[in-house]
Every structure is written in structure tokens, then in C-alpha cells.
Design an enzyme around this catalytic site. Sequence first.
Site, PDB file in Angstrom:
ATOM      1  N   LYS A   1     -15.551  -7.203   6.232  1.00 55.49           N
ATOM      2  CA  LYS A   1     -14.648  -8.375   6.346  1.00 55.49           C
ATOM      3  C   LYS A   1     -14.315  -8.338   7.810  1.00 55.49           C
ATOM      4  CE  LYS A   1     -11.676  -6.499   2.415  1.00 55.49           C
ATOM      5  NZ  LYS A   1     -10.247  -6.096   2.071  1.00 55.49           N
TER       6      LYS A   1
ATOM      7  N   ARG B   1      -2.259  -5.497  -8.676  1.00 56.20           N
ATOM      8  CA  ARG B   1      -1.256  -6.352  -8.623  1.00 56.20           C
ATOM      9  C   ARG B   1      -1.325  -7.423  -9.717  1.00 56.20           C
ATOM     10  NH1 ARG B   1      -3.357  -8.150  -3.163  1.00 56.20           N
ATOM     11  NH2 ARG B   1      -5.215  -7.513  -4.196  1.00 56.20           N
TER      12      ARG B   1
ATOM     13  N   HIS C   1       0.688  -1.338  -0.050  1.00 63.94           N
ATOM     14  CA  HIS C   1      -0.049   0.025   0.190  1.00 63.94           C
ATOM     15  C   HIS C   1       0.939   1.278   0.062  1.00 63.94           C
ATOM     16  CE1 HIS C   1      -2.977  -2.879   2.342  1.00 63.94           C
ATOM     17  NE2 HIS C   1      -3.483  -2.626   1.027  1.00 63.94           N
TER      18      HIS C   1
ATOM     19  N   SER D   1      -3.382  -7.837   2.745  1.00 61.08           N
ATOM     20  CA  SER D   1      -3.239  -7.780   4.244  1.00 61.08           C
ATOM     21  C   SER D   1      -3.785  -9.098   4.690  1.00 61.08           C
ATOM     22  CB  SER D   1      -4.255  -6.755   4.406  1.00 61.08           C
ATOM     23  OG  SER D   1      -3.946  -5.503   4.161  1.00 61.08           O
TER      24      SER D   1
HETATM   25  N1  COA Z   1      -0.515  -3.941  -1.903  1.00 57.55           N
HETATM   26  C1  COA Z   1      -0.662  -4.843  -1.057  1.00 57.55           C
HETATM   27  N2  COA Z   1      -2.113  -5.230  -0.709  1.00 57.55           N
HETATM   28  C2  COA Z   1      -2.880  -4.793  -1.416  1.00 57.55           C
HETATM   29  C3  COA Z   1      -2.837  -3.924  -2.719  1.00 57.55           C
HETATM   30  C4  COA Z   1      -1.341  -3.476  -2.713  1.00 57.55           C
HETATM   31  N3  COA Z   1      -0.870  -2.460  -3.621  1.00 57.55           N
HETATM   32  N4  COA Z   1      -3.894  -3.275  -3.174  1.00 57.55           N
HETATM   33  C5  COA Z   1      -4.866  -4.132  -2.784  1.00 57.55           C
HETATM   34  N5  COA Z   1      -3.988  -4.880  -1.687  1.00 57.55           N
HETATM   35  C6  COA Z   1      -4.987  -5.837  -0.979  1.00 57.55           C
HETATM   36  C7  COA Z   1      -5.509  -5.150   0.379  1.00 57.55           C
HETATM   37  O1  COA Z   1      -4.887  -5.261   1.495  1.00 57.55           O
HETATM   38  C8  COA Z   1      -6.791  -6.133   0.461  1.00 57.55           C
HETATM   39  O2  COA Z   1      -6.464  -7.413   1.247  1.00 57.55           O
HETATM   40  P1  COA Z   1      -7.451  -8.269   2.073  1.00 57.55           P
HETATM   41  O3  COA Z   1      -8.549  -8.494   1.225  1.00 57.55           O
HETATM   42  O4  COA Z   1      -6.541  -9.389   2.474  1.00 57.55           O
HETATM   43  O5  COA Z   1      -7.837  -7.064   3.208  1.00 57.55           O
HETATM   44  C9  COA Z   1      -7.115  -6.752  -0.783  1.00 57.55           C
HETATM   45  O6  COA Z   1      -5.923  -6.442  -1.486  1.00 57.55           O
HETATM   46  C10 COA Z   1      -8.401  -6.012  -1.640  1.00 57.55           C
HETATM   47  O7  COA Z   1      -7.956  -4.475  -1.355  1.00 57.55           O
HETATM   48  P2  COA Z   1      -8.846  -3.504  -1.899  1.00 57.55           P
HETATM   49  O8  COA Z   1      -9.575  -3.809  -3.040  1.00 57.55           O
HETATM   50  O9  COA Z   1      -8.159  -2.134  -1.643  1.00 57.55           O
HETATM   51  O10 COA Z   1     -10.178  -3.655  -1.001  1.00 57.55           O
HETATM   52  P3  COA Z   1     -10.215  -2.947   0.309  1.00 57.55           P
HETATM   53  O11 COA Z   1     -11.097  -3.745   1.111  1.00 57.55           O
HETATM   54  O12 COA Z   1      -8.836  -2.654   1.043  1.00 57.55           O
HETATM   55  O13 COA Z   1     -10.791  -1.430  -0.230  1.00 57.55           O
HETATM   56  C11 COA Z   1     -12.938  -0.164  -0.649  1.00 57.55           C
HETATM   57  C12 COA Z   1     -12.078  -1.510  -0.992  1.00 57.55           C
HETATM   58  C13 COA Z   1     -12.907   0.240   0.660  1.00 57.55           C
HETATM   59  C14 COA Z   1     -12.156   0.737  -1.659  1.00 57.55           C
HETATM   60  C15 COA Z   1     -13.912  -0.370  -1.356  1.00 57.55           C
HETATM   61  O14 COA Z   1     -15.074  -1.336  -0.723  1.00 57.55           O
HETATM   62  C16 COA Z   1     -14.956   0.965  -1.229  1.00 57.55           C
HETATM   63  O15 COA Z   1     -14.696   1.925  -1.940  1.00 57.55           O
HETATM   64  N6  COA Z   1     -15.968   0.930  -0.347  1.00 57.55           N
HETATM   65  C17 COA Z   1     -16.708   2.016   0.098  1.00 57.55           C
HETATM   66  C18 COA Z   1     -18.129   1.799  -0.343  1.00 57.55           C
HETATM   67  C19 COA Z   1     -18.346   2.295  -1.860  1.00 57.55           C
HETATM   68  O16 COA Z   1     -18.163   3.247  -2.338  1.00 57.55           O
HETATM   69  N7  COA Z   1     -19.002   1.065  -2.583  1.00 57.55           N
HETATM   70  C20 COA Z   1     -19.114   1.212  -3.821  1.00 57.55           C
HETATM   71  C21 COA Z   1     -17.870   1.041  -4.584  1.00 57.55           C
HETATM   72  S1  COA Z   1     -18.010   0.915  -6.304  1.00 57.55           S
END
Ligand code: COA
Length: 160
Positions: A41, A90, A17, A128
Site C-alpha cells: 500500500k 467491521r 484499532h 486508515s
Molecule cells: N478499526 C479501524 N480500521 C480498521 C479496523 C478497525 N477495527 N480493522 C481494519 N481496519 C482498516 C485498516 O486500517 C486498513 O485500512 P487501510 O486499508 O485504509 O489502510 C483496512 O481496514 C484493512 O485492514 P487490515 O485487514 O488489518 O489490513 P492491514 O493492511 O492493516 O493488515 C496484514 C493486513 C498485515 C495483517 C496482512 O496483510 C498480513 O498478515 N500480512 C503479512 C504477510 C502474510 O502473512 N501474508 C499471508 C496472509 S494469509
Amino acid sequence: MTIALYPGTFDPITNGHLDIAVRASRLFEKVVIGVYDTPSKDLMFNTEERVELAELSVKSFTNIEVKPFNGLTVEFASKVGAKAIVRGLRIGADFEYEREMALMNNKLSPEIELVCLMASLKYQYLSSSRLKEVARLDGDIYDLVPEPVAKALKKKRENR
Ligand code: COA
């Protein structure tokens, strides 16, 4: 000022991140790391802890801020004045997931652009959940997370 929002759960923030946030901070005048308060989650760290760990991890970068948020990401982006949402890609599956989210976000707020950065090769396998699993089983995670996160994971393990 050109501001970008980098949203996520950050449970906890990892070097993967951080790689994305720091690279985005060279493209935008300000980057806001948005820590999503209520993801569907199981979390290891509560919102306050996730924000604090992210803050400690970016404290040497003067144009990166950390804020918690609730509700729609695009609404939070407007609230902080962000013109772009930054996300890291990724593997191939990330693209499909981001594409769907981007289309929905674009329908909700067409004025906010998505900017995707390719994750650095050394972090392409990192998530994560994977990190927490390795940490729980006492594996070596020291080069995968900022120091405050490594300490926090160690503390969680000891308190179990
Ligand atoms: N390096 C390391 N890990 C990474 C990464 C990177 N560059 N990019 C993503 N990851 C990991 C994250 O840690 C996460 O791991 P986990 O599932 O084991 O916890 C996984 O990949 C998914 O990451 P991400 O897609 O960023 O999901 P998130 O849960 O961290 O974030 C939100 C998602 C919060 C951005 C999304 O759910 C959101 O926008 N929610 C708000 C409500 C909303 O607007 N909804 C409509 C969306 S269209």
C-alpha cells in the site's frame, strides 16, 4: 502466559484499532500489536513512525506491546509466543477477507487460532485510508484517533 498477536499496517493506528487491542488485552495476558513493515500500500508513515504512534497510543496499557515485523504473520506470531491472532470485523466484507486469510494462516500454522472481535458500532465505518483522506482535506478527525496520531497527521499536512 496467553499471548495474542494483533497484526496490521496501522498507517496510522486509529481509535478503531485501539478498541480492538484494548478489548483483546482483557482476554489475553499479553497483546502484541504487530506493525507490518512492507504492505503493498502507499504509506503516509514509515515503519518507525507507525510503531512510535502505536506505542504512544497504548502506553497506559501495561499488557500491550508494539513490535514491527516482516514476513509471514504466523511466523511472527510463533516468534512472540502468540497462540492466537486477533482481528477486528467491521462490515460483512471484512468477514470474507478474514476467512480467506484465516484459512491460509491455518494451513501454514494450524496451532495458531484466529480470534475475531466485532468492531464497536461507532468505528464500523473507519479505516486508515478514509481517515487520512479526511485529515488531508482538513476535516475533523479528533475523536477518531489517539491524540499523538492527530498531532502527527496535522504535522504531515503542514509539511506538505
Ligand atoms: N478499526 C479501524 N480500521 C480498521 C479496523 C478497525 N477495527 N480493522 C481494519 N481496519 C482498516 C485498516 O486500517 C486498513 O485500512 P487501510 O486499508 O485504509 O489502510 C483496512 O481496514 C484493512 O485492514 P487490515 O485487514 O488489518 O489490513 P492491514 O493492511 O492493516 O493488515 C496484514 C493486513 C498485515 C495483517 C496482512 O496483510 C498480513 O498478515 N500480512 C503479512 C504477510 C502474510 O502473512 N501474508 C499471508 C496472509 S494469509
